[in-house]
Design a protein around this motif. Structure first.
Motif, PDB file in Angstrom:
ATOM      1  N   GLU A  51     -68.972  12.110   5.478  1.00 52.99           N
ATOM      2  CA  GLU A  51     -68.387  13.358   5.880  1.00 52.99           C
ATOM      3  C   GLU A  51     -67.634  12.968   7.075  1.00 52.99           C
ATOM      4  O   GLU A  51     -66.521  13.870   7.497  1.00 52.99           O
ATOM      5  N   GLY A  52     -67.799  11.891   7.675  1.00 49.79           N
ATOM      6  CA  GLY A  52     -66.663  11.809   8.819  1.00 49.79           C
ATOM      7  C   GLY A  52     -67.291  11.896  10.216  1.00 49.79           C
ATOM      8  O   GLY A  52     -66.488  11.798  11.249  1.00 49.79           O
ATOM      9  N   PHE A  53     -68.739  12.273  10.215  1.00 49.02           N
ATOM     10  CA  PHE A  53     -69.217  12.483  11.547  1.00 49.02           C
ATOM     11  C   PHE A  53     -69.558  11.047  12.459  1.00 49.02           C
ATOM     12  O   PHE A  53     -69.873  10.316  11.637  1.00 49.02           O
ATOM     13  N   LYS A  54     -69.299  11.161  13.685  1.00 48.61           N
ATOM     14  CA  LYS A  54     -69.832  10.092  14.492  1.00 48.61           C
ATOM     15  C   LYS A  54     -71.296  10.456  14.851  1.00 48.61           C
ATOM     16  O   LYS A  54     -71.574  11.428  15.000  1.00 48.61           O
ATOM     17  N   ILE A  55     -72.180   9.400  14.569  1.00 51.35           N
ATOM     18  CA  ILE A  55     -73.643   9.440  14.931  1.00 51.35           C
ATOM     19  C   ILE A  55     -74.132   8.619  15.874  1.00 51.35           C
ATOM     20  O   ILE A  55     -73.966   7.607  16.137  1.00 51.35           O
ATOM     21  N   PHE A  56     -74.868   9.218  16.904  1.00 54.08           N
ATOM     22  CA  PHE A  56     -75.836   8.554  17.801  1.00 54.08           C
ATOM     23  C   PHE A  56     -77.232   8.771  17.129  1.00 54.08           C
ATOM     24  O   PHE A  56     -77.851   9.970  17.259  1.00 54.08           O
ATOM     25  N   LEU A  57     -77.795   7.831  16.786  1.00 55.26           N
ATOM     26  CA  LEU A  57     -78.888   7.863  15.971  1.00 55.26           C
ATOM     27  C   LEU A  57     -80.159   7.599  17.178  1.00 55.26           C
ATOM     28  O   LEU A  57     -80.180   6.448  17.451  1.00 55.26           O
ATOM     29  N   ASP A  58     -80.780   8.897  17.357  1.00 55.05           N
ATOM     30  CA  ASP A  58     -81.547   8.457  18.710  1.00 55.05           C
ATOM     31  C   ASP A  58     -83.259   8.211  18.224  1.00 55.05           C
ATOM     32  O   ASP A  58     -83.855   9.192  18.197  1.00 55.05           O
ATOM     33  N   LEU A  59     -83.511   7.161  17.885  1.00 52.71           N
ATOM     34  CA  LEU A  59     -84.770   6.692  17.309  1.00 52.71           C
ATOM     35  C   LEU A  59     -85.784   6.214  18.390  1.00 52.71           C
ATOM     36  O   LEU A  59     -86.916   6.307  18.155  1.00 52.71           O
ATOM     37  N   LYS A  60     -85.135   5.689  19.530  1.00 47.26           N
ATOM     38  CA  LYS A  60     -86.097   5.089  20.450  1.00 47.26           C
ATOM     39  C   LYS A  60     -87.064   4.133  19.991  1.00 47.26           C
ATOM     40  O   LYS A  60     -88.139   4.320  20.311  1.00 47.26           O
ATOM     41  N   LEU A  61     -86.628   3.022  19.403  1.00 42.71           N
ATOM     42  CA  LEU A  61     -87.375   2.066  19.053  1.00 42.71           C
ATOM     43  C   LEU A  61     -88.415   1.400  20.239  1.00 42.71           C
ATOM     44  O   LEU A  61     -87.720   1.034  21.214  1.00 42.71           O
ATOM     45  N   HIS A  62     -89.598   1.014  19.925  1.00 40.73           N
ATOM     46  CA  HIS A  62     -90.384   0.358  20.968  1.00 40.73           C
ATOM     47  C   HIS A  62     -91.628  -0.185  20.036  1.00 40.73           C
ATOM     48  O   HIS A  62     -92.268   0.454  19.708  1.00 40.73           O
ATOM     49  N   ASP A  63     -91.417  -1.423  19.924  1.00 47.35           N
ATOM     50  CA  ASP A  63     -92.427  -2.310  19.341  1.00 47.35           C
ATOM     51  C   ASP A  63     -92.309  -3.910  19.514  1.00 47.35           C
ATOM     52  O   ASP A  63     -91.357  -4.172  20.480  1.00 47.35           O
ATOM     53  N   ILE A  64     -92.876  -4.893  19.008  1.00 47.90           N
ATOM     54  CA  ILE A  64     -92.665  -5.949  19.310  1.00 47.90           C
ATOM     55  C   ILE A  64     -91.403  -6.386  18.934  1.00 47.90           C
ATOM     56  O   ILE A  64     -90.861  -6.018  17.905  1.00 47.90           O
ATOM     57  N   PRO A  65     -90.865  -7.710  19.135  1.00 48.50           N
ATOM     58  CA  PRO A  65     -89.432  -8.117  19.109  1.00 48.50           C
ATOM     59  C   PRO A  65     -89.195  -8.153  17.511  1.00 48.50           C
ATOM     60  O   PRO A  65     -88.090  -7.900  16.998  1.00 48.50           O
ATOM     61  N   ASN A  66     -90.144  -8.817  16.871  1.00 41.69           N
ATOM     62  CA  ASN A  66     -89.686  -8.993  15.447  1.00 41.69           C
ATOM     63  C   ASN A  66     -89.602  -7.829  14.667  1.00 41.69           C
ATOM     64  O   ASN A  66     -88.754  -7.712  13.796  1.00 41.69           O
ATOM     65  N   THR A  67     -90.496  -6.904  14.846  1.00 43.03           N
ATOM     66  CA  THR A  67     -90.617  -5.736  14.160  1.00 43.03           C
ATOM     67  C   THR A  67     -89.099  -4.902  14.329  1.00 43.03           C
ATOM     68  O   THR A  67     -88.735  -4.029  13.553  1.00 43.03           O
ATOM     69  N   VAL A  68     -88.863  -4.738  15.683  1.00 43.87           N
ATOM     70  CA  VAL A  68     -87.686  -4.056  16.210  1.00 43.87           C
ATOM     71  C   VAL A  68     -86.464  -4.717  15.462  1.00 43.87           C
ATOM     72  O   VAL A  68     -85.494  -4.094  15.118  1.00 43.87           O
ATOM     73  N   GLU A  69     -86.302  -6.215  15.326  1.00 46.14           N
ATOM     74  CA  GLU A  69     -85.081  -7.036  14.934  1.00 46.14           C
ATOM     75  C   GLU A  69     -85.035  -6.393  13.557  1.00 46.14           C
ATOM     76  O   GLU A  69     -83.866  -6.067  13.136  1.00 46.14           O
ATOM     77  N   LYS A  70     -86.082  -6.537  12.852  1.00 52.52           N
ATOM     78  CA  LYS A  70     -85.987  -6.209  11.387  1.00 52.52           C
ATOM     79  C   LYS A  70     -85.725  -4.616  10.973  1.00 52.52           C
ATOM     80  O   LYS A  70     -84.721  -4.256  10.331  1.00 52.52           O
ATOM     81  N   ALA A  71     -86.082  -3.664  12.055  1.00 52.17           N
ATOM     82  CA  ALA A  71     -85.823  -2.324  11.675  1.00 52.17           C
ATOM     83  C   ALA A  71     -84.407  -2.115  12.062  1.00 52.17           C
ATOM     84  O   ALA A  71     -83.607  -1.227  11.540  1.00 52.17           O
ATOM     85  N   MET A  72     -84.012  -2.645  13.300  1.00 51.30           N
ATOM     86  CA  MET A  72     -82.473  -2.604  13.645  1.00 51.30           C
ATOM     87  C   MET A  72     -81.627  -2.991  12.625  1.00 51.30           C
ATOM     88  O   MET A  72     -80.267  -2.702  12.669  1.00 51.30           O
ATOM     89  N   ARG A  73     -82.177  -4.154  11.686  1.00 48.82           N
ATOM     90  CA  ARG A  73     -81.279  -4.449  10.624  1.00 48.82           C
ATOM     91  C   ARG A  73     -81.060  -3.422   9.707  1.00 48.82           C
ATOM     92  O   ARG A  73     -79.677  -3.245   9.394  1.00 48.82           O
ATOM     93  N   ASN A  74     -82.040  -2.568   9.366  1.00 47.88           N
ATOM     94  CA  ASN A  74     -81.876  -1.592   8.719  1.00 47.88           C
ATOM     95  C   ASN A  74     -81.049  -0.288   9.259  1.00 47.88           C
ATOM     96  O   ASN A  74     -80.032   0.291   8.665  1.00 47.88           O
TER      97      ASN A  74
END
Ligand code: C5P
Length: 228
Positions: A51-74
């Motif tokens: 719909e054209g909105f700009k988004i700040f997705l405020d999910l504050k990830l905090h885990d081991i690097p490997n898990t965060v990297e994969k979550a950030m890919r999504n």
């Protein structure tokens, strides 16, 4: 580049879309946080982007690097404008988060920012529960430096800390914004949109002063007029 981000602290999609109705055609920047994201999932973000909105997705990830990297890919695949992690996860985790975003076409353009110390953490909690003996301000400065070293673009902080962050060459996303005539609610370190501008905030995050206003569009326009 300065902009006003509306904190969409709603319990579900229906409430959010009702709120957004009078904003039709204006497409403001929206902050989507954990509450509504865990209820509605990534589909809501896709819909808002469409719909054209700009988004700040405020999910504050905090885990081991490997898990965060994969979550950030999504998250990268969602093509949001800004997302974040906790600086407490360390430099390696923040680097992994950036890598995760960069591994997707859309995520390359997503700004990654870090939460330093939550505003709900006092000096006393820092010392007695977390066993961190340094002054809170120093911890914030060190974490912001770590974020910079990891290749992040900025931090979430109070507008009062924006000048230090600007000096470091980082962007600041600053909640705790109130109009002169507003009630402060549970916020402690507040600034008006005009003062946040003076202090050098890049983005202000405004929740209740807009969402609970009698006329939310008018309140949003007032923020834009004072800040942008
Ligand atoms: O209603 P209000 O303007 O106080 O909302 C501020 C928004 O910013 C909320 O979504 C809140 O969770 C968020 N926030 C904050 N302080 C921080 C980090 C995030 O108020 N340090």
């Amino acid at each position: 580049m300065r902009d006003v981000i509306i904190a969409c602290d709603f319990k579900n999609k229906e409430d959010l879309f009702n709120f957004l109705k009078p904003f039709k055609g204006m497409n403001p920047y929206l902050k989507i946080g954990m509450e509504i994201f865990y209820k509605e999932g990534p589909e809501l973000v896709r819909e808002l982007k469409k719909e054209g909105f700009k988004i700040f997705l405020d999910l504050k990830l905090h885990d081991i690097p490997n898990t965060v990297e994969k979550a950030m890919r999504n998250i990268g695949e969602l093509g949001v404008e800004i997302t974040n992690v906790h600086a407490e996860g360390g430099i390696k985790m923040m680097e992994a988060a950036r890598r995760g975003l960069d591994s997707t076409e859309l995520g390359k353009n997503t700004k990654l920012i870090a939460v330093t110390i939550l505003t709900s953490i006092s000096q006393e909690v820092l010392e007695n529960e977390l066993l961190i003996k340094e002054p809170l301000n120093e911890v914030v400065r060190k974490y912001a430096n770590n974020a910079k070293e990891a290749g992040l673009q900025g931090v979430v902080c109070s507008a009062l800390e924006a000048p230090i962050i600007k000096e470091m060459g980082l962007i600041s996303v600053t909640p705790g914004i109130r109009f002169q005539d507003d009630s402060v609610n549970d916020q402690k370190r507040v600034a008006t949109p005009a003062f946040a501008k003076e202090l050098g905030s890049t983005y202000i995050v405004v929740g209740r002063s807009i969402t609970q206003a009698e006329d939310p569009v008018k309140a949003y326009n007032r923020c834009v007029k004072e800040f942008c």
